[in-house]
Design a protein around this motif. Sequence first.
Motif, short mmCIF file in Angstrom:
data_model
loop_
_atom_site.label_atom_id
_atom_site.label_comp_id
_atom_site.label_asym_id
_atom_site.label_seq_id
_atom_site.Cartn_x
_atom_site.Cartn_y
_atom_site.Cartn_z
N VAL A 24 39.25 65.31 -59.03
CA VAL A 24 38.09 64.21 -58.54
C VAL A 24 36.87 64.89 -58.34
O VAL A 24 35.70 64.58 -57.72
N ALA A 25 37.05 66.29 -58.48
CA ALA A 25 35.84 67.26 -57.99
C ALA A 25 34.59 66.93 -59.07
O ALA A 25 33.60 67.05 -58.14
N PRO A 26 34.68 66.63 -60.06
CA PRO A 26 33.50 66.26 -60.82
C PRO A 26 32.68 65.11 -60.34
O PRO A 26 31.54 65.16 -60.68
N SER A 28 31.80 64.87 -57.06
CA SER A 28 31.37 65.37 -56.14
C SER A 28 29.98 65.05 -55.69
O SER A 28 29.31 64.84 -54.37
N GLU A 29 29.09 64.61 -56.60
CA GLU A 29 27.85 64.25 -56.37
C GLU A 29 27.74 62.94 -55.82
O GLU A 29 26.51 62.63 -55.09
N TRP A 30 28.57 61.96 -55.98
CA TRP A 30 28.46 60.66 -55.48
C TRP A 30 29.65 60.38 -54.52
O TRP A 30 29.69 59.45 -54.05
N LEU A 31 30.67 61.12 -54.40
CA LEU A 31 31.78 60.81 -53.89
C LEU A 31 32.06 62.18 -52.76
O LEU A 31 32.18 63.29 -53.08
N ASP A 32 32.07 61.64 -51.39
CA ASP A 32 32.09 62.79 -50.22
C ASP A 32 33.56 62.49 -50.00
O ASP A 32 33.85 61.75 -48.77
N ILE A 33 34.44 63.24 -50.18
CA ILE A 33 35.85 62.95 -50.06
C ILE A 33 36.35 63.92 -49.04
O ILE A 33 36.33 65.08 -49.01
N ARG A 34 36.87 63.17 -47.74
CA ARG A 34 37.64 64.10 -46.88
C ARG A 34 39.16 63.70 -46.76
O ARG A 34 39.47 62.84 -46.83
N TYR A 35 39.92 65.09 -46.99
CA TYR A 35 41.27 64.66 -47.10
C TYR A 35 42.07 64.78 -45.64
O TYR A 35 41.39 65.66 -44.80
#
Length: 334
Positions: A24-26, A28-35
């Motif tokens: 999912v790293a690509p 990252s411009e529109w998804l701010d993922i916190r695990y």
Amino acid sequence: MDREAVALRVLAHYAAGPKAVDFVAPQSEWLDIRYCAEDDNATFYRELPDAEVIWHVLRPITADDLVKARRCVLVHKMGAGVNTIDVEAATELGIAVANMPGANSPSVAEGTVLLMLAILRRLTELDRATRAGRGWPSDPSLGETVRDIGGCTVGLIGYGNVAKRVARIVEAMDGQVLHTSTRDDGHPGWRPLPDLLAASDIVSLHLPLTSASAGMIDRAALERMKPGAVLVNTSRGAIVDEGALVDALRDGDLAGAGLDVFATEPVAADNPLLELDNVVLTPHVTWYTADTMQRYLEHAVDNCRRLLDGRELANAVNGIVFPNRPVNRETPSQ
């Protein structure tokens, strides 16, 4: 692109491996993922108030959790069963709930057959014996007890995506398949539940946990099963009366059980099922493969994109298909 203006804050409520993070790293411009690992409540409750989307696996999400998730507009189940989400509370709060029907079906179907084979072939028992130096000549009782799937009748309770895949695998191995569901579907293999229980060498559960299915496999149902039959459960633990199952396994009424799910999860250390040699156990992971995770993430990213674009969500289970993001967004905590 102004990332802070458009990025969706996602709380991924599971321990992600490096391959999943890289997948999912690509975005990252529109998804701010916190695990956040499922057993890390401190991180969960720190991140929850700022999460717009929750990627949910198994740790239950309660009404109180949803109230604390003041910016959340979507809880996305990574899987099919939404019994671990308070869907009613989510709906009252205007939070969409979506799932991924069929995404884990290949993995769960293979895991189901794996449990069948492990019990029929006494796999774990033979593994222990081999490690202890008790090799050839093998136990003569093997020729009296070990079975081929091809010589068995397999009864599937529930006939959705997973069960149909199990049926294809079993039939490819020359086994006979019966199934039951809420009504006669006209298929020649359909049987009413009592008849299926009485006719099957292996009974495998493939239905959601509902008020109707809870406790369905009770003492009376187990007594209807063939002497020496096998029970496999990769659906939900509470469908089975575990006390009655323990008694049937101890008394030898059933030959064995293959269980991936339990009434209480994680399974308690004092659960008597853990003491039985004729039970093969896995910790609710038949779905958990690299292939399933990729399918889950593809579905999750797609619905996040739909949310950001104002398009209809896929597989919304509570009727909220156009959730509104907060108009006046608070600045997320860093």
